[in-house]
Design an enzyme around this catalytic site. Structure first.
Site, PDB file in Angstrom:
ATOM      1  N   SER A 113      35.103  30.479  48.500  1.00 20.47           N
ATOM      2  CA  SER A 113      34.169  31.459  47.935  1.00 20.47           C
ATOM      3  C   SER A 113      33.362  32.070  49.066  1.00 20.47           C
ATOM      4  CB  SER A 113      33.213  30.759  46.956  1.00 20.47           C
ATOM      5  OG  SER A 113      32.131  31.603  46.583  1.00 20.47           O
ATOM      6  N   TYR A 133      27.579  23.936  44.639  1.00 23.10           N
ATOM      7  CA  TYR A 133      28.717  24.853  44.726  1.00 23.10           C
ATOM      8  C   TYR A 133      28.894  25.347  46.165  1.00 23.10           C
ATOM      9  CZ  TYR A 133      31.599  28.971  43.569  1.00 23.10           C
ATOM     10  OH  TYR A 133      32.594  29.925  43.511  1.00 23.10           O
TER      11      TYR A 133
END
Length: 275
Positions: A140, A153
């Protein structure tokens, strides 16, 4: 059909929806036999039934034995495994670092980072034995620049990129390439639900990027297909960022894009799937 993956076998985790489903479709369209692995059996089996030569195995990627079983399923059914795509994920623990429960932290990393370790480990074993293969993981922009995602995350996605590099350094001598793709905010069903409508999700995603364009799952899938194909046969230990310019703008000091992207992610429910 270009059939860049003709004759190959690909295993995609988190394949029942979002980027995973788009990747399964794209790889099947390029000639691969695809194994769909997901905890969502209903949608996973439905998609497998739509793709020629595909199969489904229910998999909780946070459990090593189940990831190992998915790899074994691919080899037993098709005879070999050419490409492993570690894609399954969720947003996970959300909120202030000062208030994040340890249990939520560990549960998030189990899905986002431990699962990638399991995928590389077990797919890598069968690929090393054949002296060929490709392992891909979905990271990401939160793994490239801090502040674009929740703490657990972001930590996990940084770990995915680091593990990609370290695993590539070991497995290159065995003919196995290891790469990652780092998507920006991608308009999946989860994002649509979080924003209330497709139009709202497309608008928010476009406003979060310097190029002013929303990223779609099919565009991330296209990057994964490229890395799986012989077009990328000399590419390893690389993280391909596909983000409509968010990280470049950040590197240039345009903090407005950081806040926009973080705000967009912040609207997502904490227990939702990312894949």
């Amino acid at each position: 059909m270009a059939e860049r993956l003709k004759g190959q076998v690909a295993l995609v985790t988190g394949a029942a929806s979002g980027i995973g489903a788009a990747t399964a479709r794209a790889m099947a369209a390029e000639g691969a036999c695809v194994v769909l692995a997901d905890i969502d059996a209903v949608n996973g089996m439905r998609l497998a039934g739509e793709l020629e030569g595909a199969s489904f195995i229910r998999t909780d990627v946070s459990v090593e034995a189940q990831v190992a079983a998915a790899v074994a399923h691919a080899v037993e059914r098709y005879g070999h495994l050419d490409c492993m795509v570690n894609n399954a994920g969720l947003v996970g623990a959300f909120g202030s670092i000062l208030e994040t429960p340890a249990q939520a932290w560990h549960a998030t990393l189990a899905v986002l980072l431990d699962s990638v370790f399991y995928g590389i480990k077990h797919a890598g074993r069968t690929m090393v034995a054949r002296k060929r293969g490709c392992i891909l993981s979905v990271a990401s922009t939160a793994g490239v620049i801090g502040g674009l995602g929740p703490h657990a995350y972001t930590t996990a996605k940084h770990g995915v990129i680091g593990l990609t590099r370290s695993a590539a350094s070991e497995l290159a001598a065995h003919g196995v390439r290891v790469n990652a793709v780092a998507p920006g905010t991608t308009v999946t069903n989860m994002i649509v639900q979080g924003r209330g409508s497709l139009d709202a999700a497309l608008d928010a995603a476009a406003r979060s990027s310097p190029l002013g364009t929303p990223l779609m799952p099919e565009e991330i899938a296209a990057a994964l297909v490229y890395l799986a194909s012989d077009d990328a046969r000399h590419v390893t230990a690389h993280t391909l960022v596909v983000d409509a310019g968010v990280t470049v703008a950040g590197g240039a000091g345009s903090g407005q894009f950081h806040s926009r992207a973080a705000g967009f992610m912040g609207a997502m429910p904490s227990a939702s799937r990312e894949d």
